[in-house]
Enzyme design. Structure first.
Site, mmCIF file in Angstrom:
data_model
loop_
_atom_site.group_PDB
_atom_site.id
_atom_site.type_symbol
_atom_site.label_atom_id
_atom_site.label_comp_id
_atom_site.label_asym_id
_atom_site.label_seq_id
_atom_site.Cartn_x
_atom_site.Cartn_y
_atom_site.Cartn_z
ATOM 1 N N CYS A 2 0.850 -1.170 0.000
ATOM 2 C CA CYS A 2 0.000 0.000 0.000
ATOM 3 C C CYS A 2 0.888 1.222 0.000
ATOM 4 C CB CYS A 2 -0.929 0.016 1.205
ATOM 5 S SG CYS A 2 -1.990 1.454 1.221
ATOM 6 N N GLU A 109 -2.703 0.027 -6.670
ATOM 7 C CA GLU A 109 -1.645 -0.971 -6.837
ATOM 8 C C GLU A 109 -1.188 -0.922 -8.288
ATOM 9 O OE1 GLU A 109 -0.400 -2.427 -4.335
ATOM 10 O OE2 GLU A 109 -1.959 -2.452 -2.796
#
Length: 232
Positions: A2, A109
């Site tokens: 993250c 992502e």
DNA sequence: CCAGACGTTGTT
DNA sequence: GTCTGG
DNA sequence: CCAGACGTTGTT
DNA sequence: GTCTGG
């Protein structure tokens, strides 16, 4: 992992209502804007317990442990692995005493090679705010004596949707589990760090997101991967 | 006892 | 290749 | 996470 | 600060 996320809600008050928190007095002065590209080293909102009360405040993303000689280690501590967070010396103590919630409405992502890193946004299907599990600490600058409060975001294995794009994702808490994450025993808290099971949606977004100096609404708009121009 | 570490990701 | 900065 | 830098001297 | 390794 993250490494970027968004928080479009600019009204701190509304975030505080969602998390049943009191707004930290130090936040009131800070004007907020919608954020689409929050990156490590920047300040993020976080909910912490202060006694019996939830406080919504601002923490710098990149953990600087209280014992650090200088603040530069924070650059390397943007994430903590759920699988090992209770073993790691740098996080063990914090897991017992300094867990927090980081409000968010989408995370990003990437896939692809360095030359063509393609980001994807992931959000709850209903678009609602959710909480990433975090740990925080306070560090005193030995020179100035000023206190720096920082946070690291916990990562876990990806759920089915994220696994198509990447092999890690943030540890997202179900709303019903947020209270336990903040206040329950370490064992109970650890049991909450699972791949998010709720309904999500994902879509490719602009590669302009790759540069942390951009931050506007266009960054989170869906794009067609094949039609993206070369940008750098 | 003291000294030294304390982290993740992606890529190879 | 590796580190720093956002 | 990705992007961008990665250096010194002397002169303006 | 706290733990691990020697």
């Amino acid at each position: 992992m993250c490494g970027r996320f968004s928080l479009k809600e600019a009204e701190v008050r509304k975030v505080a209502v969602r998390f049943r928190a009191t707004v930290d007095a130090r936040l009131s002065a800070e004007p907020m804007r919608p954020r689409y590209n929050i990156a490590p080293t920047q300040n993020v909102l976080a909910v912490r317990m202060e006694g019996e009360e939830r406080i919504l405040g601002s923490l710098k993303w990149g953990l600087v442990p209280s014992w650090a000689k200088d603040a530069s280690v924070g650059n390397q501590m943007t994430n903590a692995r759920a699988e090992t967070v209770r073993e790691r010396l740098a996080y063990r103590q914090l897991f017992r005493t300094r867990r927090c919630l980081v409000p968010c409405d989408a995370f990003y992502e990437w896939t692809g090679e360095r030359a063509a890193k393609q980001p994807y946004a992931f959000a709850r299907a209903d678009g609602a705010l959710f909480a990433i599990a975090g740990l925080w600490d306070a560090w005193s600058d030995p020179q100035s004596g000023s206190v720096l409060e920082t946070v690291t975001l916990i990562t876990t294995q990806p759920n089915a949707m994220v696994s198509v794009i990447h092999d890690r994702m943030p540890a997202i808490l179900r709303e019903a589990d947020e209270e336990a994450w903040l206040t329950d025993t370490p064992d109970a808290a650890a049991a909450l760090l699972r791949p998010f099971g709720g309904e999500m949606r994902s879509w490719p977004v602009s590669r302009r997101l790759n540069s942390a100096r951009f931050d506007d609404a266009s960054l989170i708009a869906p794009v067609r991967v094949s039609e993206q121009p070369e940008l750098f």
